[in-house]
Design an enzyme around this catalytic site. Structure first.
Site: not given
Ligand code: DON
Length: 254
Positions: A40, A58, A60, A112
């Site tokens: 992300t 993101t 993910n 998040s």
């Molecule tokens: O939307 C979300 O909360 C997750 N898909 C975020 C994932 C994420 O931040 C991974 N990173 N470092």
């Protein structure tokens, strides 16, 4: 406009090889390519007209689904993990979704991601970070940091701690709490997980926490200040004079 492919890239590299002559190694850059985040990303911008963006995007986890539809150059995400496959089943970040997050039409995946603006008579701020479920806490700590009078860079550097209801534990970076605070929290019955300590469900506390990028516009002296997370050297905060499209067009006409 044609997209460059890895075959084009390889052709470019091939063209630098002289089959008739050895290339001295000191002509080749020994510089390490900085590692960018595979997951992300966040950027924050405020321009001279006061326009502002806070963008968290993101795919993910590691390189999303790992799939790029041919000819697009677009990496597909794997956001399916943010849907709740079964009510109450935690995702990769230990966050639990319920019926509203089922992988079905009209439902919504959990997220998040919290790109944020703060605005008062004194300042305008854009901030945000990657980091899965810890994003919300990191952004909240950033907001509290600004409220406590820290500047943008100090906000990006602030030590971090996190609790997300389930799993029932406090995770913390090593600089977040003094040893006596950790002990006092444990005596109160909290589970405190420090870097290197084993995690059950979700990610261990040793994972690098986030990559907070923030811009502050101080209204009193009309100054801009950037903060880029020191945990990730790839990011950069800068205040720059950028030529507008109109100015560039005028220059081209002259
Ligand atoms: O939307 C979300 O909360 C997750 N898909 C975020 C994932 C994420 O931040 C991974 N990173 N470092």
């Amino acid at each position: 406009q044609r997209l460059l492919t890895s075959a084009d890239y390889a052709a470019g590299l091939r063209a630098t090889i002289n089959p008739a002559r050895a290339t001295p190694s000191d002509m080749l850059s020994g510089e390490q390519t900085p590692l960018e985040d595979e997951e992300t990303t966040h950027f924050s911008i405020i321009d001279e007209a006061g326009n502002r963006v806070a963008v968290t995007q993101t795919v993910n986890l590691l390189f999303g689904s790992g799939l790029v539809p041919p000819g697009t150059g677009v990496l597909l995400n794997n956001e399916m993990d943010d849907f709740a496959l079964q009510p109450g089943t935690p995702n990769a970040f230990g966050v639990m979704g319920y019926d509203a997050n089922a992988p079905a039409p009209g439902k919504r995946m959990l997220s998040s991601m919290t790109p944020t603006f703060m605005q008062s008579g004194e300042r305008v701020v854009a901030l945000g970070t990657p980091g899965g479920s810890r994003i919300i806490t990191m952004v909240l700590l950033g907001i509290l940091g600004y409220d406590a009078g820290l500047d943008a860079q100090a906000v990006a550097a602030l030590p971090r701690y996190h609790h997300q209801w389930m799993p029932d534990r406090i995770q913390a970076e090593s600089a977040a709490f003094a040893p006596d605070v950790v002990q006092a929290l444990r005596e109160l019955g909290h589970t405190v997980q420090l870097p290197g300590e084993e995690a059950e469900g979700g990610r261990g506390s040793s994972h690098v926490w986030g990559n907070l990028q923030t811009v502050e516009w101080r209204l009193a002296d009309n100054s801009l200040h950037g903060g880029s997370d020191p945990r990730n050297p790839v990011g950069k905060a800068a205040v720059e004079t950028v030529e507008t499209v109109d100015a560039a067009a005028a220059r081209a006409r002259d």
